[in-house]
Design a protein around this motif. Structure first.
Motif, PDB file in Angstrom:
ATOM      1  N   THR A 158       0.817  -1.213   0.000  1.00  0.00           N
ATOM      2  CA  THR A 158       0.000   0.000   0.000  1.00  0.00           C
ATOM      3  C   THR A 158       0.854   1.268   0.000  1.00  0.00           C
ATOM      4  N   PHE A 159       2.137   1.151   0.388  1.00  0.00           N
ATOM      5  CA  PHE A 159       3.014   2.321   0.331  1.00  0.00           C
ATOM      6  C   PHE A 159       3.245   2.770  -1.110  1.00  0.00           C
ATOM      7  N   ALA A 160       3.010   1.899  -2.067  1.00  0.00           N
ATOM      8  CA  ALA A 160       3.201   2.268  -3.471  1.00  0.00           C
ATOM      9  C   ALA A 160       1.995   3.003  -4.045  1.00  0.00           C
ATOM     10  N   LEU A 161       0.891   3.052  -3.305  1.00  0.00           N
ATOM     11  CA  LEU A 161      -0.280   3.775  -3.800  1.00  0.00           C
ATOM     12  C   LEU A 161      -0.178   5.270  -3.557  1.00  0.00           C
ATOM     13  N   SER A 162       0.456   5.665  -2.476  1.00  0.00           N
ATOM     14  CA  SER A 162       0.577   7.094  -2.176  1.00  0.00           C
ATOM     15  C   SER A 162       1.625   7.269  -1.097  1.00  0.00           C
ATOM     16  N   ARG A 163       2.397   8.359  -1.217  1.00  0.00           N
ATOM     17  CA  ARG A 163       3.352   8.677  -0.164  1.00  0.00           C
ATOM     18  C   ARG A 163       3.280  10.167   0.124  1.00  0.00           C
ATOM     19  N   LEU A 164       2.947  10.498   1.367  1.00  0.00           N
ATOM     20  CA  LEU A 164       2.744  11.896   1.741  1.00  0.00           C
ATOM     21  C   LEU A 164       3.821  12.377   2.705  1.00  0.00           C
ATOM     22  N   THR A 165       5.019  11.811   2.619  1.00  0.00           N
ATOM     23  CA  THR A 165       6.078  12.187   3.548  1.00  0.00           C
ATOM     24  C   THR A 165       6.814  13.437   3.132  1.00  0.00           C
ATOM     25  N   PHE A 166       6.628  13.930   1.895  1.00  0.00           N
ATOM     26  CA  PHE A 166       7.255  15.175   1.455  1.00  0.00           C
ATOM     27  C   PHE A 166       6.384  15.799   0.391  1.00  0.00           C
ATOM     28  N   SER A 167       6.841  16.953  -0.138  1.00  0.00           N
ATOM     29  CA  SER A 167       6.203  17.717  -1.205  1.00  0.00           C
ATOM     30  C   SER A 167       5.060  18.564  -0.677  1.00  0.00           C
ATOM     31  N   SER A 168       5.211  19.877  -0.832  1.00  0.00           N
ATOM     32  CA  SER A 168       4.155  20.811  -0.465  1.00  0.00           C
ATOM     33  C   SER A 168       3.348  21.244  -1.685  1.00  0.00           C
ATOM     34  N   ASP A 169       3.577  20.602  -2.824  1.00  0.00           N
ATOM     35  CA  ASP A 169       2.890  20.981  -4.057  1.00  0.00           C
ATOM     36  C   ASP A 169       2.061  19.810  -4.554  1.00  0.00           C
ATOM     37  N   THR A 170       1.227  19.301  -3.675  1.00  0.00           N
ATOM     38  CA  THR A 170       0.331  18.220  -4.042  1.00  0.00           C
ATOM     39  C   THR A 170      -1.075  18.588  -3.609  1.00  0.00           C
ATOM     40  N   VAL A 171      -2.040  17.897  -4.183  1.00  0.00           N
ATOM     41  CA  VAL A 171      -3.433  18.204  -3.876  1.00  0.00           C
ATOM     42  C   VAL A 171      -3.786  17.880  -2.429  1.00  0.00           C
ATOM     43  N   THR A 172      -2.999  17.031  -1.783  1.00  0.00           N
ATOM     44  CA  THR A 172      -3.327  16.614  -0.427  1.00  0.00           C
ATOM     45  C   THR A 172      -3.065  17.687   0.607  1.00  0.00           C
TER      46      THR A 172
END
Length: 506
Positions: free
Chosen positions: A256-270
């Motif tokens: 499931t880690f390959a579906l999404s990773r939100l540990t970095f990037s401030s330029d995402t929709v999340t």
């Protein structure tokens, strides 16, 4: 020391890391008293460290090199295409029964986390060589994690272009008023942040597989392959592992880690709506993992009306689990087949299940993960644009119900995603024509193209009734497959960004 390393090209640093990594399989082979393999890895590692050191000393006396993201992107291209020439030396010398070209193809497949193997016969490779394949795939996955954060995100590539405000291949304008950190410093920070997480998750999964009954080497290779989504196995697949369905459940959880990773990037929709469930990539991935197996499961009654023999609850559960695991595995471009995938196929009665696996691999996983394919965020952007266009068919003067960030994805993001999808389709068509011109049948050519561009090597064994034997294809076809894997790992937009005149002007 760190300041000195920061002045070296990224490719040279990665070559040094590869040389150091050779001492682990050398020590492993020495413990197994396989002195031929131990010597091949040890001597190649010593030679590699010597060459890297001499090259670094020679470069330190010259003018300071330009430290930019395009140069690091070119280093990544060299890493995936040229570094396997060095990685293949101990593999070729240690095996001793294959050509150097075959060893090079194997290393390109491992480093790009494709996982297609030319040596699928049981017992053909010794344990130390399996360990080397798994290590190269694992290091390739870590490189993708770090480079996605420190290189691709800065250039708005690799899926970041869907939500970025700048053009693909160029830096954003939000840092114009500030001095940005150097590329080498960003690489160092990303490595220090992500490497412990990557290593820790791998160790935890390895321990879980050991508890499930796998041999230490088999569990380690499967753990590394799962984190890197390479699909490399030391026993020919999960169906030959001793951990059984418990091991598959552990791998399913970590996939499931390959579906999404939100540990970095401030330029995402999340960032607008924090939380994993609010991430569109994760939700789309869950929909696919739940919906496709249920559709296959329901087809037992809807599509195979001639089946009158009763089925047990155990057979139904095995079919449902085999479908769910295999769907997640190929959606993440890992390519592990569940031991109950055959039961899922028999239950559904579907004879063309390979097309489903190919479609899942083309869709791919999340942005900034080790997964390949088109990426779920691009698919989501195209979905938003499609639903909005259908609304306008009914109400041409309507106003979209979304914020500024969602409008950005639905308009400019969908436009860039469509361009990438067309480039992916053109690359797929071109490679299929090239494979066909080299004497490979149409179906095999299509599978090889999809497997290379989506970095899902196990498709060569799972997509067709008769597996493709990569050893039997010609040398030019093998080199074409290598090119497809490199293009699939870096993506077409990144290859086009390498043509930027600024890179060559520096």
């Amino acid at each position: 020391m760190l300041a000195y390393l920061a002045r070296l090209p990224l490719f040279l640093i990665l070559a040094g890391i590869a040389a150091l990594a050779m001492f682990l399989p050398a020590f492993h082979a020495l413990l197994l008293e396989d002195h031929t393999i131990a010597r091949s890895f040890f001597y190649t590692g010593i030679l590699g460290l010597a060459l890297v050191s001499l090259t670094g000393v020679a470069m330190s006396t010259g003018p300071r090199r330009t430290d930019n993201d395009l140069a690091n992107l070119f280093s990544l291209f060299l890493t995936y295409s040229v570094l396997p020439l060095f990685l293949a030396i101990p593999f070729y010398e240690g095996l001793g029964t294959t050509s150097y070209l075959n060893a090079y193809v194997e290393m390109v497949s491992s480093l790009t986390t494709t996982g297609a193997t030319l040596f699928d016969e049981p017992g053909r490779l010794r344990d130390s060589l399996h360990l080397w394949r798994g290590m190269i795939g694992w290091l390739g996955g870590l490189l993708m994690w770090v480079s996605a954060s420190a290189v691709l995100a800065q250039l708005n590539l690799g899926g970041f272009e869907v939500t970025a405000t700048a053009e693909p291949g160029q830096g954003g304008t939000r840092f114009d008023r500030f001095e940005r950190a150097s590329a080498s410093r960003r690489l160092g920070r990303a490595t220090v942040t992500l490497a412990p997480v990557y290593v820790g998750l791998t160790v935890i999964m390895w321990l879980c597989l050991l508890v499930g009954g796998d041999r230490p080497l088999v569990g380690l290779v499967h753990a590394m392959s799962t984190m890197a989504t390479s699909g490399i196995s030391a026993v020919g697949g999960l169906q030959n592992a001793q951990s059984g369905i418990a091991g598959e459940a552990v791998i399913f959880l970590f996939l499931t880690f390959a579906l999404s990773r939100l540990t970095f990037s401030s330029d995402t929709v999340t960032t607008a709506r924090p939380g994993l469930w609010n991430d569109p990539e994760f939700r789309l991935g869950v929909i696919m993992v739940v919906g496709v197996p249920l559709a296959l499961f329901a087809r037992h009654w809807l599509g195979t009306l001639d089946v009158t023999e009763g089925q047990s609850w155990l057979a139904a559960f095995q079919a449902l689990w085999g479908g769910a695991f295999s769907v997640l595995s190929f959606l993440s471009t890992t390519g592990f087949e569940s031991a109950y995938w055959d039961a899922a196929q028999d239950w559904s009665g579907l004879e063309t299940s390979g097309l489903i696996l190919m479609g899942l691999a083309v869709m791919g996983g999340g942005v900034a993960t080790t997964a390949g394919g088109v990426k779920l965020l691009r698919v989501y952007a195209l979905y938003l644009a499609g639903t909005r266009e259908m609304e306008r068919l009914i109400h041409p003067s309507s106003v979209g119900r979304a914020g500024a960030r969602s409008r950005r994805i639905r308009r400019q993001g969908a436009f860039v995603a469509w361009i990438f999808f067309m480039l992916f389709a053109l690359s797929l068509a071109f490679l299929s024509v090239v494979f066909s011109a080299l004497g490979i049948g149409f179906e095999q050519a299509l599978v090889l193209s999809v497997a290379g561009l989506s970095t899902t090597g196990p498709l060569t064994h799972s997509a067709l009734e008769v597996p493709i034997n990569l050893l039997t294809i010609g040398p030019w076809a093998k080199l074409t497959f290598c090119a497809a894997m490199v293009i699939g790992r870096l993506e077409t937009l990144a290859i086009i960004a390498l043509l930027n005149p600024g890179l060559w002007r520096d």
